[in-house]
Design a protein around this motif. Structure first.
Motif, PDB file in Angstrom:
ATOM      1  N   GLY A   1      66.332  -1.827  58.579  1.00  0.00           N
ATOM      2  CA  GLY A   1      66.204  -2.711  57.428  1.00  0.00           C
ATOM      3  C   GLY A   1      65.054  -3.691  57.516  1.00  0.00           C
ATOM      4  N   SER A   2      64.542  -3.922  58.725  1.00  0.00           N
ATOM      5  CA  SER A   2      63.481  -4.918  58.886  1.00  0.00           C
ATOM      6  C   SER A   2      62.094  -4.306  59.042  1.00  0.00           C
ATOM      7  CB  SER A   2      63.779  -5.801  60.106  1.00  0.00           C
ATOM      8  OG  SER A   2      63.711  -5.029  61.297  1.00  0.00           O
ATOM      9  N   ILE A   3      62.002  -2.981  59.069  1.00  0.00           N
ATOM     10  CA  ILE A   3      60.715  -2.317  59.253  1.00  0.00           C
ATOM     11  C   ILE A   3      59.983  -2.254  57.919  1.00  0.00           C
ATOM     12  CG2 ILE A   3      59.598  -0.151  59.874  1.00  0.00           C
ATOM     13  CD1 ILE A   3      61.930   0.291  61.840  1.00  0.00           C
ATOM     14  N   LEU A   4      58.718  -2.653  57.937  1.00  0.00           N
ATOM     15  CA  LEU A   4      57.911  -2.692  56.723  1.00  0.00           C
ATOM     16  C   LEU A   4      56.982  -1.488  56.630  1.00  0.00           C
ATOM     17  CD1 LEU A   4      56.897  -6.458  56.905  1.00  0.00           C
ATOM     18  CD2 LEU A   4      58.771  -5.445  55.576  1.00  0.00           C
ATOM     19  N   GLN A   5      56.646  -1.106  55.405  1.00  0.00           N
ATOM     20  CA  GLN A   5      55.688  -0.021  55.164  1.00  0.00           C
ATOM     21  C   GLN A   5      54.388  -0.330  55.899  1.00  0.00           C
ATOM     22  OE1 GLN A   5      56.072   2.803  53.481  1.00  0.00           O
ATOM     23  NE2 GLN A   5      53.972   3.477  53.468  1.00  0.00           N
ATOM     24  N   GLY A   6      53.916   0.620  56.690  1.00  0.00           N
ATOM     25  CA  GLY A   6      52.652   0.466  57.411  1.00  0.00           C
ATOM     26  C   GLY A   6      52.732  -0.371  58.675  1.00  0.00           C
ATOM     27  N   GLN A   7      53.910  -0.877  58.998  1.00  0.00           N
ATOM     28  CA  GLN A   7      54.079  -1.690  60.209  1.00  0.00           C
ATOM     29  C   GLN A   7      53.706  -0.871  61.435  1.00  0.00           C
ATOM     30  OE1 GLN A   7      57.866  -3.669  60.441  1.00  0.00           O
ATOM     31  NE2 GLN A   7      57.775  -3.869  62.657  1.00  0.00           N
ATOM     32  N   GLU A   8      53.001  -1.485  62.375  1.00  0.00           N
ATOM     33  CA  GLU A   8      52.631  -0.829  63.624  1.00  0.00           C
ATOM     34  C   GLU A   8      53.321  -1.527  64.782  1.00  0.00           C
ATOM     35  OE1 GLU A   8      48.528   0.100  64.376  1.00  0.00           O
ATOM     36  OE2 GLU A   8      48.082   0.172  62.234  1.00  0.00           O
ATOM     37  N   GLU A   9      53.823  -0.745  65.709  1.00  0.00           N
ATOM     38  CA  GLU A   9      54.455  -1.268  66.921  1.00  0.00           C
ATOM     39  C   GLU A   9      53.912  -0.500  68.117  1.00  0.00           C
ATOM     40  OE1 GLU A   9      56.589  -3.804  67.375  1.00  0.00           O
ATOM     41  OE2 GLU A   9      56.702  -4.252  65.227  1.00  0.00           O
ATOM     42  N   PRO A  10      53.431  -1.211  69.130  1.00  0.00           N
ATOM     43  CA  PRO A  10      52.923  -0.513  70.319  1.00  0.00           C
ATOM     44  C   PRO A  10      54.060   0.057  71.155  1.00  0.00           C
ATOM     45  CG  PRO A  10      52.805  -2.884  70.636  1.00  0.00           C
ATOM     46  CD  PRO A  10      53.283  -2.662  69.227  1.00  0.00           C
ATOM     47  N   THR A  11      53.862   1.272  71.651  1.00  0.00           N
ATOM     48  CA  THR A  11      54.842   1.900  72.532  1.00  0.00           C
ATOM     49  C   THR A  11      54.513   1.558  73.974  1.00  0.00           C
ATOM     50  OG1 THR A  11      53.575   3.921  72.867  1.00  0.00           O
ATOM     51  CG2 THR A  11      55.042   3.844  70.935  1.00  0.00           C
ATOM     52  N   PHE A  12      55.422   1.891  74.874  1.00  0.00           N
ATOM     53  CA  PHE A  12      55.162   1.667  76.290  1.00  0.00           C
ATOM     54  C   PHE A  12      54.073   2.601  76.812  1.00  0.00           C
ATOM     55  CE2 PHE A  12      59.059  -0.712  76.109  1.00  0.00           C
ATOM     56  CZ  PHE A  12      58.793  -1.760  76.966  1.00  0.00           C
ATOM     57  N   HIS A  13      53.774   3.652  76.077  1.00  0.00           N
ATOM     58  CA  HIS A  13      52.683   4.547  76.467  1.00  0.00           C
ATOM     59  C   HIS A  13      51.340   3.953  76.114  1.00  0.00           C
ATOM     60  CE1 HIS A  13      49.974   8.014  76.448  1.00  0.00           C
ATOM     61  NE2 HIS A  13      50.774   8.478  77.393  1.00  0.00           N
ATOM     62  N   GLY A  14      51.302   3.081  75.115  1.00  0.00           N
ATOM     63  CA  GLY A  14      50.055   2.476  74.664  1.00  0.00           C
ATOM     64  C   GLY A  14      49.640   2.927  73.275  1.00  0.00           C
ATOM     65  N   ALA A  15      50.281   3.974  72.760  1.00  0.00           N
ATOM     66  CA  ALA A  15      50.017   4.403  71.387  1.00  0.00           C
ATOM     67  C   ALA A  15      50.774   3.489  70.433  1.00  0.00           C
ATOM     68  CB  ALA A  15      50.465   5.846  71.195  1.00  0.00           C
ATOM     69  N   ASN A  16      50.364   3.472  69.181  1.00  0.00           N
ATOM     70  CA  ASN A  16      51.074   2.695  68.166  1.00  0.00           C
ATOM     71  C   ASN A  16      51.913   3.619  67.306  1.00  0.00           C
ATOM     72  OD1 ASN A  16      50.104   0.147  68.796  1.00  0.00           O
ATOM     73  ND2 ASN A  16      48.290   0.401  67.539  1.00  0.00           N
ATOM     74  N   LEU A  17      53.138   3.184  67.009  1.00  0.00           N
ATOM     75  CA  LEU A  17      53.944   3.843  65.996  1.00  0.00           C
ATOM     76  C   LEU A  17      53.593   3.191  64.672  1.00  0.00           C
ATOM     77  CD1 LEU A  17      57.518   4.039  67.572  1.00  0.00           C
ATOM     78  CD2 LEU A  17      55.752   5.784  67.536  1.00  0.00           C
ATOM     79  N   ILE A  18      53.354   3.995  63.650  1.00  0.00           N
ATOM     80  CA  ILE A  18      53.085   3.485  62.306  1.00  0.00           C
ATOM     81  C   ILE A  18      54.243   3.932  61.426  1.00  0.00           C
ATOM     82  CG2 ILE A  18      51.512   3.465  60.356  1.00  0.00           C
ATOM     83  CD1 ILE A  18      49.287   4.245  62.353  1.00  0.00           C
ATOM     84  N   PHE A  19      54.941   2.985  60.845  1.00  0.00           N
ATOM     85  CA  PHE A  19      56.146   3.279  60.080  1.00  0.00           C
ATOM     86  C   PHE A  19      55.828   3.466  58.607  1.00  0.00           C
ATOM     87  CE2 PHE A  19      57.478   1.156  63.869  1.00  0.00           C
ATOM     88  CZ  PHE A  19      58.581   1.877  64.259  1.00  0.00           C
ATOM     89  N   GLU A  20      56.506   4.436  58.015  1.00  0.00           N
ATOM     90  CA  GLU A  20      56.384   4.714  56.593  1.00  0.00           C
ATOM     91  C   GLU A  20      57.791   4.849  56.033  1.00  0.00           C
ATOM     92  OE1 GLU A  20      54.142   8.304  56.380  1.00  0.00           O
ATOM     93  OE2 GLU A  20      52.412   7.423  57.388  1.00  0.00           O
ATOM     94  N   LYS A  21      58.046   4.211  54.920  1.00  0.00           N
ATOM     95  CA  LYS A  21      59.345   4.351  54.261  1.00  0.00           C
ATOM     96  C   LYS A  21      59.329   5.620  53.429  1.00  0.00           C
ATOM     97  CE  LYS A  21      61.532   0.400  55.204  1.00  0.00           C
ATOM     98  NZ  LYS A  21      62.901   0.157  55.531  1.00  0.00           N
ATOM     99  N   ASP A  22      60.206   6.521  53.739  1.00  0.00           N
ATOM    100  CA  ASP A  22      60.338   7.768  52.995  1.00  0.00           C
ATOM    101  C   ASP A  22      61.367   7.529  51.888  1.00  0.00           C
ATOM    102  OD1 ASP A  22      60.965  10.290  52.035  1.00  0.00           O
ATOM    103  OD2 ASP A  22      60.894  11.233  53.997  1.00  0.00           O
ATOM    104  N   PRO A  23      60.968   7.664  50.617  1.00  0.00           N
ATOM    105  CA  PRO A  23      61.922   7.364  49.546  1.00  0.00           C
ATOM    106  C   PRO A  23      63.130   8.295  49.513  1.00  0.00           C
ATOM    107  CG  PRO A  23      59.907   8.319  48.665  1.00  0.00           C
ATOM    108  CD  PRO A  23      59.688   8.085  50.136  1.00  0.00           C
ATOM    109  N   VAL A  24      63.040   9.455  50.147  1.00  0.00           N
ATOM    110  CA  VAL A  24      64.160  10.393  50.168  1.00  0.00           C
ATOM    111  C   VAL A  24      65.051  10.149  51.375  1.00  0.00           C
ATOM    112  CG1 VAL A  24      64.784  12.840  50.247  1.00  0.00           C
ATOM    113  CG2 VAL A  24      62.779  12.101  48.941  1.00  0.00           C
ATOM    114  N   ALA A  25      64.456   9.774  52.496  1.00  0.00           N
ATOM    115  CA  ALA A  25      65.215   9.577  53.735  1.00  0.00           C
ATOM    116  C   ALA A  25      65.862   8.198  53.765  1.00  0.00           C
ATOM    117  CB  ALA A  25      64.296   9.741  54.939  1.00  0.00           C
ATOM    118  N   ILE A  26      66.942   8.093  54.480  1.00  0.00           N
ATOM    119  CA  ILE A  26      67.622   6.812  54.646  1.00  0.00           C
ATOM    120  C   ILE A  26      66.882   5.971  55.684  1.00  0.00           C
ATOM    121  CG2 ILE A  26      69.750   5.718  55.452  1.00  0.00           C
ATOM    122  CD1 ILE A  26      71.230   8.190  54.333  1.00  0.00           C
ATOM    123  N   GLU A  27      66.443   6.590  56.749  1.00  0.00           N
ATOM    124  CA  GLU A  27      65.772   5.880  57.838  1.00  0.00           C
ATOM    125  C   GLU A  27      64.259   5.964  57.678  1.00  0.00           C
ATOM    126  OE1 GLU A  27      67.428   4.139  60.211  1.00  0.00           O
ATOM    127  OE2 GLU A  27      69.226   4.668  59.118  1.00  0.00           O
TER     128      GLU A  27
END
Length: 93
Positions: free
Chosen positions: A58-84
């Motif tokens: 519920g708190s993740i925003l469209q386009g939000q980036e979070e660094p992983t422990f590997h060093g890559a970034n996760l980029i989040f996208e809200k899928d209008p069909v998916a719940i998560e």
């Protein structure tokens, strides 16, 4: 390594890959099943799926980036069909 991450008292969020993603990894990597993956490869794979903060869907925003422990970034996208939310990875900056 993973042991330090898992023993940490700091918040982390684990984004577990679904069965289809793990199956694709196994096929592409020529492993029979997860038990055949060498520990150092499994540790690296898991490090792409752990971020050093507490996140909920519920708190993740469209386009939000979070660094992983590997060093890559996760980029989040809200899928209008998916719940998560869904995410993609970028290389470390």
């Amino acid at each position: 390594g993973q042991n330090e991450i898992l023993r940490s008292t700091n918040p982390v969020t684990v984004f577990a890959p679904d069965n289809a993603a793990m199956f694709e990894f196994l096929v592409q990597s020529s492993y029979f099943n997860v038990s055949f993956i060498p520990p150092h490869i499994l540790e690296e794979l898991l490090s792409f799926h752990i971020v050093g903060s507490s996140l909920d869907s519920g708190s993740i925003l469209q386009g939000q980036e979070e660094p992983t422990f590997h060093g890559a970034n996760l980029i989040f996208e809200k899928d209008p069909v998916a719940i998560e939310p869904t995410f993609s990875q970028t290389k470390a900056k």
